[in-house]
Design an enzyme around this catalytic site. Sequence first.
Site, PDB file in Angstrom:
ATOM      1  N   HIS A   1       0.165   7.156  14.058  1.00  0.00           N
ATOM      2  CA  HIS A   1       0.523   6.875  12.658  1.00  0.00           C
ATOM      3  C   HIS A   1       1.129   8.104  11.976  1.00  0.00           C
ATOM      4  O   HIS A   1       0.800   9.240  12.298  1.00  0.00           O
ATOM      5  CB  HIS A   1      -0.680   6.349  11.870  1.00  0.00           C
ATOM      6  CG  HIS A   1      -1.827   7.308  11.743  1.00  0.00           C
ATOM      7  ND1 HIS A   1      -1.944   8.166  10.683  1.00  0.00           N
ATOM      8  CD2 HIS A   1      -2.910   7.534  12.532  1.00  0.00           C
ATOM      9  CE1 HIS A   1      -3.062   8.866  10.814  1.00  0.00           C
ATOM     10  NE2 HIS A   1      -3.669   8.516  11.943  1.00  0.00           N
TER      11      HIS A   1
ATOM     12  N   ASP B   1       1.331   8.355   8.489  1.00  0.00           N
ATOM     13  CA  ASP B   1       0.804   8.610   7.144  1.00  0.00           C
ATOM     14  C   ASP B   1      -0.370   9.570   7.225  1.00  0.00           C
ATOM     15  O   ASP B   1      -0.937   9.787   8.300  1.00  0.00           O
ATOM     16  CB  ASP B   1       0.390   7.297   6.465  1.00  0.00           C
ATOM     17  CG  ASP B   1      -0.670   6.541   7.257  1.00  0.00           C
ATOM     18  OD1 ASP B   1      -0.591   6.516   8.510  1.00  0.00           O
ATOM     19  OD2 ASP B   1      -1.605   5.997   6.639  1.00  0.00           O
TER      20      ASP B   1
ATOM     21  N   GLU C   1      -2.086   3.627   8.273  1.00  0.00           N
ATOM     22  CA  GLU C   1      -3.354   3.723   9.004  1.00  0.00           C
ATOM     23  C   GLU C   1      -4.497   4.174   8.111  1.00  0.00           C
ATOM     24  O   GLU C   1      -5.605   3.640   8.185  1.00  0.00           O
ATOM     25  CB  GLU C   1      -3.206   4.686  10.189  1.00  0.00           C
ATOM     26  CG  GLU C   1      -4.334   4.576  11.212  1.00  0.00           C
ATOM     27  CD  GLU C   1      -5.544   5.456  10.932  1.00  0.00           C
ATOM     28  OE1 GLU C   1      -6.599   5.208  11.529  1.00  0.00           O
ATOM     29  OE2 GLU C   1      -5.452   6.384  10.103  1.00  0.00           O
TER      30      GLU C   1
ATOM     31  N   HIS D   1     -35.742  -3.764 -21.275  1.00  0.00           N
ATOM     32  CA  HIS D   1     -36.224  -2.429 -21.600  1.00  0.00           C
ATOM     33  C   HIS D   1     -37.608  -2.233 -20.986  1.00  0.00           C
ATOM     34  O   HIS D   1     -38.466  -3.111 -21.077  1.00  0.00           O
ATOM     35  CB  HIS D   1     -36.276  -2.271 -23.122  1.00  0.00           C
ATOM     36  CG  HIS D   1     -36.618  -0.886 -23.546  1.00  0.00           C
ATOM     37  ND1 HIS D   1     -37.914  -0.457 -23.677  1.00  0.00           N
ATOM     38  CD2 HIS D   1     -35.825   0.167 -23.858  1.00  0.00           C
ATOM     39  CE1 HIS D   1     -37.906   0.806 -24.061  1.00  0.00           C
ATOM     40  NE2 HIS D   1     -36.644   1.215 -24.178  1.00  0.00           N
TER      41      HIS D   1
ATOM     42  N   ARG E   1     -24.131  -0.043  12.778  1.00  0.00           N
ATOM     43  CA  ARG E   1     -23.107   0.205  13.800  1.00  0.00           C
ATOM     44  C   ARG E   1     -23.470  -0.613  15.033  1.00  0.00           C
ATOM     45  O   ARG E   1     -24.624  -0.583  15.488  1.00  0.00           O
ATOM     46  CB  ARG E   1     -23.070   1.695  14.167  1.00  0.00           C
ATOM     47  CG  ARG E   1     -22.659   2.588  13.029  1.00  0.00           C
ATOM     48  CD  ARG E   1     -21.165   2.618  12.837  1.00  0.00           C
ATOM     49  NE  ARG E   1     -20.823   3.398  11.646  1.00  0.00           N
ATOM     50  CZ  ARG E   1     -19.576   3.629  11.252  1.00  0.00           C
ATOM     51  NH1 ARG E   1     -18.556   3.147  11.943  1.00  0.00           N
ATOM     52  NH2 ARG E   1     -19.336   4.325  10.172  1.00  0.00           N
TER      53      ARG E   1
ATOM     54  N   HIS F   1      -9.605  14.935   7.966  1.00  0.00           N
ATOM     55  CA  HIS F   1      -9.461  14.385   6.611  1.00  0.00           C
ATOM     56  C   HIS F   1      -9.851  15.397   5.541  1.00  0.00           C
ATOM     57  O   HIS F   1      -9.892  15.084   4.364  1.00  0.00           O
ATOM     58  CB  HIS F   1     -10.286  13.103   6.443  1.00  0.00           C
ATOM     59  CG  HIS F   1      -9.718  11.942   7.207  1.00  0.00           C
ATOM     60  ND1 HIS F   1     -10.255  10.682   7.153  1.00  0.00           N
ATOM     61  CD2 HIS F   1      -8.662  11.845   8.046  1.00  0.00           C
ATOM     62  CE1 HIS F   1      -9.549   9.863   7.932  1.00  0.00           C
ATOM     63  NE2 HIS F   1      -8.585  10.558   8.489  1.00  0.00           N
TER      64      HIS F   1
END
Length: 485
Positions: free
Chosen positions: A116, A118, A181, A240, A355, A457
């Site tokens: 990718h 991007d 991506e 409350h 996961r 990242h």
Amino acid sequence: QTALVLAMLFMSLTTAVSVPSDQIFQYIEEHQDEYVQRLKDWVAIESDSTDPEKRHLVINMMLLAEERIRKLGGTVEMVDLDMQELPNGNKISLPPVILANIVKDPKKPTVCFYGHMDVQPAKIEDGWSTEPYILTEKNGNLYGRGASDDKGQVLAVLNAIEALQKHELPVNVKILLEGMEEVGSIGLNTLVKQRNSTFFSDVDYIVVTDSAWLSNKPGITYGTRGICYFFIECAKRDLHSGSFGGILHEAMNDLIFLLDTLVDSSGHILIPGIYEAVAPLTEKEKKLYEGIEYDLDQIMAKYGLEEFRNKTKEELLMQRSRYPSLSIHGIEGAFSAPGAKTVIPAKVTGKFSIRLVPNMEPSVVEKQVTDYLNKKFTELNSPNSIKVASDTGSKPWLSDINEPQYLAARKAIKRVFGKEADMIRAGGTIPIATHFQEVTRKSIMLLGIGGPDDASHGQDEKISRYNFIEGTKLYAAFLQELATV
Ligand SMILES: *[C@@H]1O[C@H](CO)[C@@H](O)[C@H](O)[C@H]1NC(C)=O
Ligand SMILES: *[C@@H]1O[C@H](CO)[C@@H](O)[C@H](O)[C@H]1NC(C)=O
Ligand SMILES: [Zn+2]
């Protein structure tokens, strides 16, 4: 006997002509500054796909990649996708996807590389030491946004093809590059389905060049975990705590109770049946973890961690890649600002994910989780209501490391680095691998050249010159080996 002699002669001839790897490696070394300059030109384009204002730059980046592929003599199709609808209802263009085709000899195998163009956003104010869009070399590292993820990796493939072409490109190569991506590959799934019987029909192997090694030792990723994401909504009127505290069942208490029934203190998931489908561990698989280079002390030091639940490298790698895990991510609607507000939230939504590993099915897991939470909620005897919802899950993906392209990659790593490849199963989820596998039914492999600390990242993303150049050799050697497996 004549046949044997002929066969031996043929073998020696084919090895002699098809592997002038010294010359190719030398060519790559001699051209490394040119490769770095190309990477600099690519990094200079702020192809941030997360920002609609920068969409024209992602498109420019696709055009630049197209130009590079055309120089390799490839035919390139720039495929326009539908428009992207933004949260505010506006529509903007998606960047085109590149489908390229280099050389056509139906007798040779065909490998398709995916990458990718991007990138994630980056600003110097975020804490970068250098301008993120000016590739800067320091201490053997090339710093810049996209240097590792994924421009450097894609460029290494293209440079390897170019180097091989000085002699002979030993297999057919196709290239698929996208520009969305980092925001979930919008439009790509549809395109892969549409082109399954055309672009992909003669593809034998798909190589994803968007992954990193676990250490400085090169690795091949052959599996990833999948994911199911859940939402538990607990609802009641907003009240409350002075007037109503203690006399009512509170939604937040219901939610905390439910969240606390999910895992025990050792991380074991308490949902009945969840471990039933998990593929049993074989001796052969166990061996693979032993060979992997992974220094727990170094990782702990790097992230400032005191300890892991699992004490040995093997246990930790297994726990992270071949067993399921459950993480609680957040509570929407809960009071989270500083200070001491006494509100009793009327509606809160707890968020957690599991996961998944082979052979867990998202639909089965979704049912197990929903049934369990509803049962636990009944035990609580609360007059409130709950709603359990889930996002469409992503299945785990696992390949066979003895498929021909894996053998070729392992041989190539041996040749370039003089080491056995680490065989890696990623703990995270790479939906594109699962998707390619499910739609095309081809052999899929993740052969990336990112380093373990590339910060793909984060701030100061980099690829080392070593990984970039030796990685280029690796792709060249891989294509050569692929012609002979
Ligand atoms: C990792 O540690 C946890 C907690 O001690 C344990 O339950 C789990 O079985 C370990 N995983 C492996 C693969 O040994
Ligand atoms: C895609 O094509 C392959 C053959 O190349 C086939 O095995 C597979 O079932 C096709 N996938 C779909 C979704 O039709
Ligand atoms: Zn990436």
